[in-house]
Scaffold this motif. Sequence first.
Motif, mmCIF file in Angstrom:
data_model
loop_
_atom_site.group_PDB
_atom_site.id
_atom_site.type_symbol
_atom_site.label_atom_id
_atom_site.label_comp_id
_atom_site.label_asym_id
_atom_site.label_seq_id
_atom_site.Cartn_x
_atom_site.Cartn_y
_atom_site.Cartn_z
ATOM 1 N N SER A 139 19.614 9.470 12.564
ATOM 2 C CA SER A 139 19.979 8.190 13.162
ATOM 3 C C SER A 139 18.732 7.441 13.604
ATOM 4 O O SER A 139 17.633 7.995 13.617
ATOM 5 C CB SER A 139 20.924 8.411 14.334
ATOM 6 O OG SER A 139 20.303 9.239 15.287
ATOM 7 N N TYR A 140 18.928 6.194 13.950
ATOM 8 C CA TYR A 140 17.787 5.309 14.204
ATOM 9 C C TYR A 140 17.992 4.592 15.539
ATOM 10 O O TYR A 140 19.060 4.067 15.810
ATOM 11 C CB TYR A 140 17.711 4.286 13.067
ATOM 12 C CG TYR A 140 16.502 3.398 13.092
ATOM 13 C CD1 TYR A 140 15.254 3.869 12.691
ATOM 14 C CD2 TYR A 140 16.600 2.069 13.489
ATOM 15 C CE1 TYR A 140 14.142 3.056 12.702
ATOM 16 C CE2 TYR A 140 15.488 1.243 13.500
ATOM 17 C CZ TYR A 140 14.263 1.739 13.100
ATOM 18 O OH TYR A 140 13.163 0.935 13.108
ATOM 19 N N VAL A 141 16.959 4.592 16.366
ATOM 20 C CA VAL A 141 17.000 3.819 17.620
ATOM 21 C C VAL A 141 15.989 2.690 17.467
ATOM 22 O O VAL A 141 14.811 2.939 17.253
ATOM 23 C CB VAL A 141 16.632 4.697 18.835
ATOM 24 C CG1 VAL A 141 16.600 3.869 20.104
ATOM 25 C CG2 VAL A 141 17.620 5.838 18.974
ATOM 26 N N PRO A 142 16.457 1.446 17.502
ATOM 27 C CA PRO A 142 15.587 0.320 17.176
ATOM 28 C C PRO A 142 14.658 -0.053 18.318
ATOM 29 O O PRO A 142 14.873 0.321 19.466
ATOM 30 C CB PRO A 142 16.571 -0.814 16.928
ATOM 31 C CG PRO A 142 17.709 -0.487 17.838
ATOM 32 C CD PRO A 142 17.801 1.007 17.874
ATOM 33 N N GLN A 143 13.629 -0.806 17.947
ATOM 34 C CA GLN A 143 12.642 -1.239 18.925
ATOM 35 C C GLN A 143 13.238 -2.178 19.951
ATOM 36 O O GLN A 143 12.966 -2.076 21.128
ATOM 37 C CB GLN A 143 11.496 -1.928 18.183
ATOM 38 C CG GLN A 143 10.528 -2.550 19.142
ATOM 39 C CD GLN A 143 9.239 -2.986 18.489
ATOM 40 O OE1 GLN A 143 8.557 -3.789 19.037
ATOM 41 N NE2 GLN A 143 8.900 -2.461 17.332
ATOM 42 N N ASN A 144 14.043 -3.134 19.463
ATOM 43 C CA ASN A 144 14.544 -4.155 20.366
ATOM 44 C C ASN A 144 16.057 -4.100 20.411
ATOM 45 O O ASN A 144 16.723 -4.747 19.621
ATOM 46 C CB ASN A 144 14.057 -5.515 19.860
ATOM 47 C CG ASN A 144 14.455 -6.614 20.801
ATOM 48 O OD1 ASN A 144 15.200 -6.386 21.761
ATOM 49 N ND2 ASN A 144 13.987 -7.803 20.539
ATOM 50 N N PRO A 145 16.611 -3.308 21.333
ATOM 51 C CA PRO A 145 18.069 -3.128 21.331
ATOM 52 C C PRO A 145 18.789 -4.435 21.619
ATOM 53 O O PRO A 145 19.929 -4.614 21.213
ATOM 54 C CB PRO A 145 18.293 -2.116 22.457
ATOM 55 C CG PRO A 145 17.123 -2.263 23.355
ATOM 56 C CD PRO A 145 15.980 -2.648 22.466
ATOM 57 N N GLY A 146 18.114 -5.369 22.291
ATOM 58 C CA GLY A 146 18.750 -6.659 22.591
ATOM 59 C C GLY A 146 19.220 -7.341 21.320
ATOM 60 O O GLY A 146 20.299 -7.930 21.288
ATOM 61 N N ILE B 22 20.579 4.565 22.246
ATOM 62 C CA ILE B 22 20.362 6.016 22.128
ATOM 63 C C ILE B 22 21.709 6.746 22.062
ATOM 64 O O ILE B 22 21.888 7.678 21.274
ATOM 65 C CB ILE B 22 19.490 6.526 23.292
ATOM 66 C CG1 ILE B 22 18.084 5.914 23.185
ATOM 67 C CG2 ILE B 22 19.396 8.055 23.285
ATOM 68 C CD1 ILE B 22 17.161 6.238 24.337
ATOM 69 N N ALA B 23 22.665 6.291 22.872
ATOM 70 C CA ALA B 23 23.994 6.904 22.827
ATOM 71 C C ALA B 23 24.568 6.795 21.426
ATOM 72 O O ALA B 23 25.179 7.734 20.904
ATOM 73 C CB ALA B 23 24.923 6.221 23.834
ATOM 74 N N LEU B 24 24.369 5.632 20.775
ATOM 75 C CA LEU B 24 24.864 5.438 19.414
ATOM 76 C C LEU B 24 24.170 6.403 18.456
ATOM 77 O O LEU B 24 24.799 6.988 17.579
ATOM 78 C CB LEU B 24 24.596 3.994 18.965
ATOM 79 C CG LEU B 24 25.525 2.943 19.563
ATOM 80 C CD1 LEU B 24 24.956 1.550 19.380
ATOM 81 C CD2 LEU B 24 26.897 3.038 18.921
ATOM 82 N N ALA B 25 22.863 6.570 18.661
ATOM 83 C CA ALA B 25 22.107 7.427 17.757
ATOM 84 C C ALA B 25 22.522 8.888 17.894
ATOM 85 O O ALA B 25 22.398 9.663 16.961
ATOM 86 C CB ALA B 25 20.610 7.277 18.021
#
Lengths: 323, 591
Positions: free
Chosen positions: B93-100, B162-165
Amino acid sequence: MAGVKRQSLGGLVARRVGIAVVLLWIVSLLVFAATQVLPGDTASAILGKTATPDSLAQLRAQLGLDRPLLQQYTDWLGGLLHGDLGRSLAAGLPVGDLIGDRVGATLTLAAVTLVLLVPLALLLGVLTGTRRDGKLDQVVSWITLAGVAVPEFVTGTLLALLLATWLGWLPAVSLIPPGESPLAHPQYMVLPVLTLLVAGLASTVRLVRVGVAQAAAADYTEMARLSGIPERRVVRRWVLPNALAAGVQVIALTAQWLVGGIVIVETVFQYPGIGQTLVQSVQSQDIPVVQAVALLIAAIYVLLNLLADIALVLLVPRLRSAR
Amino acid sequence: MSADAAALEIAGLVVRAPGGAAIVEQVELTVRGAEIVALVGESGSGKTTCGLAALGFARDGARIDGGSVRVAGRELLGLGERELRGVRGRHVSYVPQNPGSALNPAMRVGDHLRELLRAHGRAGDDAVVQAALERVHLPGERAFRRRWPHQLSGGQQQRLAIALALACEPAVAVMDEPTTGLDVVTQARILDEVRRLRDASGLGVLYISHDLAAVASIADRIAVMYAGRVVEQGPAAELLARPCHPYTRGLLASLPDHREPRRLRGIGGAVAALDARPAGCAFAPRCPLASDACRAQAPPLTSPAADRAVRCFHAAQTPPPAFEPLPQRAAADGAALLAVRDLRVSFGGGDVVAADDVGFALARGECLALVGESGSGKTTIARCVAGLQRPDGGEIALAGEPLAGFARGRTREQRRRLQIVFQNPYQSLNPRETAIEAVARPLRELGRDHAAGGRAASLRAAEQMLERVQLPRRLAHSRPAALSGGELQRVAIARALVVEPELLLCDEITSALDVSVQAAVLELLGGLRDELGLTLLFITHDLGVVAAIADRVLVLQRGSVVETGPVGQVVRAPAQPYTQELVAAAPSLSR
């Protein structure tokens, strides 16, 4: 952290309606002022070149044109607020009776066009926006570019030439008998609707496509793909809701353009709507009719804007609550 | 997953840009279960490209052109879109730089999780969603699940990402700069969270960052990328203590550290553009150890010690990092140059107080740092001093003369004596003006002696100033688009200094730059300060930068002064709880 300051939808609508009322009042001022600066006046238009100064003065007094301007305005506005649109100077009938059918005919034309245009625009916009630079996108792009470039009286004339004059499938003019609904004579509606559709689709498809393409290229859409969400689902839950905000504005703009654009198309096909009425009454200096029609078109614009604003707030969560 | 398979195994990876140039090549990376591997590099090094390739994904028309990516033993390259979908979000899974911007603005918090779980054939009922939120310390209750992304704070948005990842319990999560853009306190909490999740769930993490100090505290292993290749990797503590690649050593020397203030040494030059990478070792043009062999061919991967790998012919000669102490400066005891008294600024009809009775004095020759998180009012105060924002009340005096609220109300002489350098050099220079024209312009507007000399004289003075900020001579007639971030900021500094100001305002001037470039700019500024006797008002959120350049520091929180004092004292022994929290949360290698 982020304080959720919820603004009630009711309050928001009330504020927008308030703004709309003020806007309409300003429009009434402008319309009144504009009709005052038209060259010549109604009395001379009615009496023509043979008028004597005496007969002119008499007619002016009879029509109330000799009152001070401010009083003419307040009388007119007061009448409007009581549902009295005034009396046509040329026909001598109440304006309401005169344009009632015409408004119906115009709204029918606009509504039929919109009902066909909105789903078509959304469908084509989504198909081209999600498959950018595909074959369909390129074809649609060229056609819509042409549609945007050609004014609707040219489109209308070409369509009439093709479908009425050469092929003879349809009547070239829309001679709907007074007092009858245009829906009872669908053959008279095809050409005007088709013309409006061609012109309207061109710009709407392009705008919807841009909105869809933006949402399809957004970080959140990429994130959905990186999370393994199936493509159809990505389009439905990530791309469309975010593109729809743009879509609503486009549709409102198109609806407004329809009301204005109809003036031209109605004239081309002699369709008995308010557009045609407006053109005729400007020519005959029938000021009360001009005022009523102009104000009516403005009111439709304002109303459509109001509806679009409310729809937008319903569609875009961010607008509903401030940080 | 088979017991011996690594969570993520990348070998010989090549990703090419549409033109065919390799964005990354020969990348070897392994992440084992319950291990955090940090992938560190400066902008343009290809670390995000690597991270995305771990999900079998390439961006913007780029394509994965070779190598192997195995997640829990399963090869991803060559899989069809449909099979990849089953892997993405589920196994990697991937946690992006800019969650906004990576959260769907038209989808509620709970629906984000529900959609993901259902896409992978899992139950997405409320209890599961609630548990997924609570695992990352977010509230799991219904009211929170029904919130929209824009109603969350930056830290909450990142926790949700992060929860999504983690929702589908993947073998490995790629976290792409997950704390960039967050304030240090929130960053420290997110880092704790990542560490805890690794220990609790056996998750493998590929943690992408530009910040060596931030990853030092959480990484088990570190891989350093430069110009598309992993140039060095090894266990975190060993790699930081004894770097084998000159680039890693250079990065360490340019890293400001508030716990161990030291002289910063930047890396000269800039990263070559994608299509202009040199034939041999890409770092050779900037490397002090470079030899003909380095320029002739790219060094192969060698292993100087167990569990270490490096791409350098001179790995054995790379000297251990040597940290020089900060140069001692005589304490400035001159008369006050700038005096700010009872400064008050509020926005939105008093709703947001950006400055609440702020007062401070700045002695001639001194460097005062204004420190605080975003929203602390530090930039507003700088804008008031610069005359870009009119205060609601209070007084700003320069050398005893009170200054008007807006710059246009100040005399030419007052404006000349006080100059500002802005945060983003990409936006603060006129794109149509060449470097030398940009520097000459203020001379013609404000200069004392050059106005008489005309254009030729001002261009000569501008040329001298560009030399002083060490802008390569050949770039003097380039427009901003042709310059790198560090070069642009040098031009901006030259533009401010050319009119010989007494006070220089620096508003986050290095926050848009890479660390090696930041170090070079700070080095330059320190030198100019001694040379020209400048007084500096330095605005920053970075305590490491403060320790490297400032004499005194003023800590701000929500528009109020929390603490002020000499840098050594405030950073080493902060008196106020808020400052203590900031100092504790700021990343540092020495921990």
